[in-house]
Write a protein that holds these residues in place. Sequence first.
Motif, PDB file in Angstrom:
ATOM      1  N   TYR A  26       7.081  -3.097 -18.113  1.00 48.64           N
ATOM      2  CA  TYR A  26       7.754  -2.894 -17.367  1.00 48.64           C
ATOM      3  C   TYR A  26       7.397  -1.771 -15.956  1.00 48.64           C
ATOM      4  N   LYS A  29       4.374  -3.530 -15.261  1.00 46.03           N
ATOM      5  CA  LYS A  29       4.656  -4.725 -14.181  1.00 46.03           C
ATOM      6  C   LYS A  29       4.857  -4.098 -12.881  1.00 46.03           C
ATOM      7  N   GLU A  30       5.879  -2.814 -12.795  1.00 49.73           N
ATOM      8  CA  GLU A  30       6.377  -2.608 -11.574  1.00 49.73           C
ATOM      9  C   GLU A  30       5.514  -1.517 -10.731  1.00 49.73           C
ATOM     10  N   SER A  33       3.754  -4.311  -8.692  1.00 52.15           N
ATOM     11  CA  SER A  33       4.459  -4.838  -7.969  1.00 52.15           C
ATOM     12  C   SER A  33       4.857  -3.915  -6.501  1.00 52.15           C
ATOM     13  N   GLN A  34       5.377  -3.069  -6.681  1.00 53.40           N
ATOM     14  CA  GLN A  34       5.430  -1.767  -5.551  1.00 53.40           C
ATOM     15  C   GLN A  34       4.493  -0.975  -5.345  1.00 53.40           C
ATOM     16  N   ASP A 178      16.096  -4.812 -17.750  1.00 56.80           N
ATOM     17  CA  ASP A 178      15.571  -6.009 -16.523  1.00 56.80           C
ATOM     18  C   ASP A 178      17.116  -6.462 -16.236  1.00 56.80           C
ATOM     19  N   TRP A 372      14.780  -1.571 -14.627  1.00 55.52           N
ATOM     20  CA  TRP A 372      13.443  -0.665 -14.608  1.00 55.52           C
ATOM     21  C   TRP A 372      12.653  -0.701 -13.307  1.00 55.52           C
ATOM     22  N   LYS A 373      13.464  -1.225 -12.200  1.00 54.55           N
ATOM     23  CA  LYS A 373      12.800  -1.371 -10.365  1.00 54.55           C
ATOM     24  C   LYS A 373      13.121  -0.074 -10.373  1.00 54.55           C
ATOM     25  N   VAL A 376      11.110   2.577 -12.697  1.00 51.89           N
ATOM     26  CA  VAL A 376       9.814   2.789 -11.881  1.00 51.89           C
ATOM     27  C   VAL A 376       9.645   3.839 -11.039  1.00 51.89           C
ATOM     28  N   LYS A 377      10.584   3.652 -10.009  1.00 51.40           N
ATOM     29  CA  LYS A 377      10.034   4.414  -8.897  1.00 51.40           C
ATOM     30  C   LYS A 377      10.415   5.705  -8.861  1.00 51.40           C
TER      31      LYS A 377
END
Length: 389
Positions: A26, A29-30, A33-34, A178, A372-373, A376-377
Motif C-alpha cells: 500500500y 501503491k499510494e 498514485s498520489q 483498505d 492507507w491513503k 501514506v500522506k
Amino acid sequence: MKNIKCLFLTTEFPPGPGGIGIHSFYIIKEMKSQYNWDFNIVLTQLDNASAKEMDLFKEKYLFPIFLLKKSPNIFRLIINIFVLFIHALKYNPNVIISSGKHATWFAAILKFFLRKKLISFGHGSEFGTKIAKELKINKLSYSFSDLIISVSHYTLNFINNQTDVKVKKHVVVSNGADDHQFFKIDSNSVNIFKKKNGLTNRRIITTVGNVSERKGQWVTIKAMPHILKSFPNTYYYCIGNDSQKKKYMTLAKKLNVYDNIVFTGKKSIEELNIWLNCSDIFIMTSTHTSKGDFEGFGIAVIEAALCGVPAIVSKGNNGVIESIEEDKTGFGVEEKNYKEVAEKVNFLLTNDKLRELMGENARKRAIKSYTWKIKVKEIYKKINNLYLK
C-alpha cells in the motif's frame, strides 16, 4: 519531491501473506498514485507464494519485482550482494526504502556503497530477536538508516530502550487498512451469508492472522469455557494460515470447547470482508513470545473496524493496543489473561447496543484516520521533512 525513483526492499510482498507485505504494497501503491513516485521492488524472500502466483500478481499490478535468492551460505550471500548492487546501479534510485529485517540488512549495504538516503520501517519482531548475531547486524543496519518510521509507539520505545540501535531520526506512523476492500455491508447480505454457512443464531468471535503463539488464538481458546457458560451459542473462528492448528485443536479438546472452535484457513479478501461483517467481536489477544516475537500494531483490527466491529486486544507488552481507542472502539486486556478476555466478551455480548455503538465508533475512527491513503500522506510528509532538513 517529484519524479522520485525509489528502490524498495521488503521481506514480504503480495500475493504472499503477512503484515509487512501488506504495508509495503500500500505504501508503493499510494505513493505511485498520489505523488507519482517510481518504484523498483526487491523481494528478499518468497514465502507462502509460488513463483507462478508472483508472476500473475506482477502482470496485474505492473510492479517491477526483483526476487533475491536465498542465502544459505556465505558464498551465496556474496553473490546476492553483488547481484543486488548491479541491479541498484542500473536503476540508480534517489532513495532506498527497506521494510523487514533481512531487507534492511541488504539496504544498509547498498546505502554504504551508493550513498543514498535510507528510510527503514520498524514493525516489531525484527527488534525482539534473541539471536546474538542478528542483534549485532540489526545494530549496524538500522543505525545506518537516515530515518526509521515505526508502526507504533511501542515499537519506537522498544528500539530506543531495548536495543543498541543508534537512531538518527525516528518517527511513528501507524498502519492503515483498505477502505475499498473492507467496509460495512447491508444486513440482508449478511443474513444470506449466515444462512448459507450455518451461522444463523450464532454469536461469532473472529481472529484474522496466522494461527501462532504471537497472534494469541490460544488465549481466546482458553477463555472459551468461561464464555460458553454464559453464551453457549458462541463460536470462535480463526481465519488465516493454520501453522499451529493441530496444537490448538488439542488444547480445545482438552478444554471441551472443540466443537465451538473453527479453523477456516486463509480466505480471499472478499470472503474476509463478509466474515468480519458477520462477527460480533474481533479479537487479537497477541502475546510477546519467548523468542522475542511481538505484534507491532494490528492491521487486522483496523480492517475489522472498517466493517463496524469492535475489538478486544492485548495491552502492555506489544503495540496492538494502539489500534483501538480504549473503551470507545474496543477493550484492552492484560496479555495472556484469558479470564479478563472472557469477561470482556461476555460484557459485549450482553450489551448489544453498546457493542453496536463501539463498532460504529471504530468504523468512523478508521475512516477518518486509518485508511492507507491517509497513512501514506503522513509517511510522505515525514520523508519530505527528512529531505528538507
